[in-house]
Design a protein around this motif. Structure first.
Motif, mmCIF file in Angstrom:
data_model
loop_
_atom_site.group_PDB
_atom_site.id
_atom_site.type_symbol
_atom_site.label_atom_id
_atom_site.label_comp_id
_atom_site.label_asym_id
_atom_site.label_seq_id
_atom_site.Cartn_x
_atom_site.Cartn_y
_atom_site.Cartn_z
ATOM 1 N N GLU A 2 0.825 -1.205 0.000
ATOM 2 C CA GLU A 2 0.000 0.000 0.000
ATOM 3 C C GLU A 2 0.861 1.258 0.000
ATOM 4 N N ARG A 3 1.946 1.254 0.760
ATOM 5 C CA ARG A 3 2.838 2.426 0.791
ATOM 6 C C ARG A 3 3.537 2.624 -0.551
ATOM 7 N N ALA A 51 1.131 3.851 -3.218
ATOM 8 C CA ALA A 51 0.660 5.215 -2.993
ATOM 9 C C ALA A 51 1.685 6.261 -3.431
ATOM 10 N N GLN A 102 -1.021 1.640 -10.370
ATOM 11 C CA GLN A 102 -1.036 2.030 -8.960
ATOM 12 C C GLN A 102 -2.367 2.688 -8.601
ATOM 13 N N TRP A 103 -2.873 3.534 -9.478
ATOM 14 C CA TRP A 103 -4.174 4.153 -9.221
ATOM 15 C C TRP A 103 -5.270 3.090 -9.169
ATOM 16 N N ARG A 105 -5.057 1.211 -5.887
ATOM 17 C CA ARG A 105 -5.552 1.990 -4.740
ATOM 18 C C ARG A 105 -7.071 2.109 -4.778
#
Length: 150
Positions: free
Chosen positions: A30-31, A34, A95-96, A99
């Motif tokens: 998650e990090r 982001a 990545q988007w 998320r």
């Protein structure tokens, strides 16, 4: 050298993709997902590949037509620079998507194949994800906007 940089481009992006696909619930995933900084190594490769063909690249993007673009990608560095750019933007897109899927609680078993499709053919992966996103958004519980009564 150009061939090595071409290969390196995907190798730099692969760890982020692997985390998002195979370890979606890890806090580190998650990090990492982001952060837009994941594309910086790819952009460094892009710059190294683009520098020797800067005039041709500028011509292709400032006055685009099929012939100037064909001339650019006929050059090894031109094709490599375009590849690095595609890989960088696909990674940001992935990545988007990752998320958004986490935010909406889209199951990883559904997102994994969508992310793989996005790696390979993002013009197919993105619209399919947008459909999934719309379906999951409509299933999400509505948030109350008025204050709760005591």
């Amino acid at each position: 050298m150009t061939g090595f940089l071409f290969e390196l481009t995907f190798l730099l992006a692969a760890p982020v993709w692997l985390l998002m696909i195979f370890a979606p619930a890890w806090r580190i995933t998650e990090r990492v997902a982001a952060s837009p900084l994941t594309v910086l190594p790819l952009l460094v490769v892009w710059a190294v590949l683009a520098a020797p063909v800067a005039p041709e690249l500028w011509t292709a993007v400032s006055s685009p037509d099929i012939d100037t673009f064909r001339d650019l990608v006929a050059l090894a560095n031109g094709a490599g620079a375009i590849w690095a750019q595609v890989i960088a933007w696909d990674l940001l897109l992935g990545q988007w998507m990752y998320r958004e899927a986490r935010r909406l609680a889209v199951p990883p078993l559904l997102m994994g194949p969508l992310l793989i499709l996005t790696i390979l053919l993002s013009p197919l992966g993105l619209p399919l994800f947008l459909v999934v996103r719309a379906v999951w958004s409509s299933r999400a519980p509505r948030r109350r906007t008025e204050p709760a009564l005591p």
